[in-house]
Design a protein around this motif. Structure first.
Motif, PDB file in Angstrom:
ATOM      1  N   HIS A   1       0.808  -1.222   0.000  1.00  0.00           N
ATOM      2  CA  HIS A   1       0.000   0.000   0.000  1.00  0.00           C
ATOM      3  C   HIS A   1       0.847   1.281   0.000  1.00  0.00           C
ATOM      4  O   HIS A   1       0.519   2.259  -0.679  1.00  0.00           O
TER       5      HIS A   1
ATOM      6  N   HIS B   1       1.143   4.262  -3.025  1.00  0.00           N
ATOM      7  CA  HIS B   1       0.895   5.710  -2.934  1.00  0.00           C
ATOM      8  C   HIS B   1       1.713   6.472  -3.983  1.00  0.00           C
ATOM      9  O   HIS B   1       1.255   7.469  -4.537  1.00  0.00           O
TER      10      HIS B   1
ATOM     11  N   SER C   1       2.026   9.882   4.419  1.00  0.00           N
ATOM     12  CA  SER C   1       0.629   9.493   4.638  1.00  0.00           C
ATOM     13  C   SER C   1       0.305   9.534   6.125  1.00  0.00           C
ATOM     14  O   SER C   1       1.100  10.028   6.928  1.00  0.00           O
TER      15      SER C   1
ATOM     16  N   ASP D   1      -6.093   7.423   0.217  1.00  0.00           N
ATOM     17  CA  ASP D   1      -6.294   5.999  -0.068  1.00  0.00           C
ATOM     18  C   ASP D   1      -7.433   5.752  -1.061  1.00  0.00           C
ATOM     19  O   ASP D   1      -8.533   6.298  -0.896  1.00  0.00           O
TER      20      ASP D   1
HETATM   21 ZN    ZN Z   1      -2.506   5.319   2.477  1.00  0.00          ZN
END
Ligand code: ZN
Ligand code: KG4
Length: 339
Positions: free
Chosen positions: A119, A123, A145, A307
């Motif tokens: 994840h 990004h 993040s 996200d």
């Molecule tokens: Zn994220």
């Protein structure tokens, strides 16, 4: 010349409090194209607790993912997909399990390959959505993040090295915690940005720029948060003083992040700079990064900085080309996955 075959990737994102499903099309050696991007955000639910409660987040993921999949299936015939990309971590275990199990089940039922996506790395691929700019390796990546602040070096799509990361709070986390100290809502980043106001010289507040001159590429934001706490304890702040403090805090984070990125780019051969993560929605941070005049900088559109399934599908479309596949029997959630 024979027409190159287009590959279609479904992206599934359930690492925290957003349920995201997206479709990306990609031809070999060309840019991925985003076709669908559905996001259900739990933001309203977590506003009440001023932060994400993991059990609540997981339950909401479970409740929302199938309605979202039905909606996507109405807009785009899922029989056409060639692969399923899913965020396998890092993130909250309960939330991750929802996406992973959906992905594994779809892979088993359709026989389509499964791609486990990091994840945090995904990004960076948010900056490759709807841009004309080209990615060339080696690249430097900056992720800012809610859960991570990291500088990485990408030699290829699959060879990624960590340069440095936060030793304590992530940049987004520090925005969220400072917002609570200032009596603001959740998520803290947008709230701080909204009220931040440059003080006149007479009312200037000074906060530290942690590790800004340190040789490493590491970050540290918890001391900055404590410095804000100290200011709130010195005296009761007026609305104006609170907005000045919010401004100075935002400046401090943006100064540190933009300087560290500059250092990473100057010290490491870099043909492209990829950036991503929710904090990049912050205009002041974007301005400070831009002011460094770094070569071939790509910043994500705001909607692709936070996200969503689009970043997972986009990264997945490159990994499919690299044949970096998993099987439904083997793919596991990795809550603490690193790069
Ligand atoms: Zn994220
Ligand atoms: O990347 P993201 O959506 O989720 C994680 O993977 O963590 O980032 C969420 C974080 C939150 O901490 C939020 O406060 C921050 O991004 N954020 C911002 C802004 N918009 C979201 N921080 C500063 N300024 C903003 N405008």
């Amino acid at each position: 010349m024979a027409k190159k075959k287009k590959k279609i990737v479904l992206g599934i994102e359930t690492t925290c409090d957003e349920t995201g499903l997206a479709i990306v099309e990609k031809e070999i050696d060309s840019r991925p194209k985003l076709i669908n991007n559905l996001v259900y955000s739990q933001e309203e639910i977590h506003k009440k607790t001023k932060g994400v409660v993991p059990e609540v987040a997981a339950r909401e993921q479970a409740a929302k993912i199938f309605p979202l999949l039905d909606k996507l299936n109405q807009e785009y015939n899922l029989d056409n997909i060639d692969a399923i990309a899913v965020a396998k971590g890092p993130g909250l275990v309960g939330s991750l399990l929802v996406g992973i199990n959906l992905a594994k089940t779809l892979s088993y039922l359709t026989g389509k390959p499964l791609i486990g996506v990091n994840h945090v790395v995904a990004h960076l691929y948010g900056s490759l959505i709807e841009t004309d700019k080209e990615l060339e390796f080696p690249a430097t990546g900056l992720i800012v993040s809610g859960g991570h602040t990291m500088l990485v070096r990408l030699k290829s799509h699959t060879k990624i090295e960590l340069l440095g990361q936060s030793r304590d709070d992530a940049a987004g986390e520090s925005f969220d915690k400072v917002a609570i100290l200032l009596g603001l809502g959740y998520p803290g980043g947008p709230e701080i940005e909204k009220i931040a106001q440059k003080p006149p010289k007479t009312d200037k507040i000074e906060l530290p720029r942690p590790l800004i001159n340190d040789k490493s590429y590491d970050f540290s934001f918890s001391g900055l948060k404590t410095a804000v706490l100290d200011k709130t304890k010195e005296k009761k702040l007026s609305k104006k003083e609170t907005s000045y403090l919010a401004y100075e805090f935002q400046e401090a984070v943006a100064d540190v992040v933009s300087s560290k990125l500059q250092k990473a780019v100057l010290n490491n051969k870099t043909k492209t700079i990829l950036t991503g993560g929710g904090v990049l929605a912050n205009q002041r941070l974007r301005e400070k990064i831009e002011s460094k005049n770094l070569p071939n900088l790509i910043m994500p559109k705001r909607e692709f900085s936070t996200d969503n399934g689009a970043i997972i599908a986009t990264r997945g479309s490159y990994l499919l080309e690299e044949n970096a596949l998993s099987s439904w029997q083997k793919l596991e959630v990795c809550p603490n996955l690193s790069v």
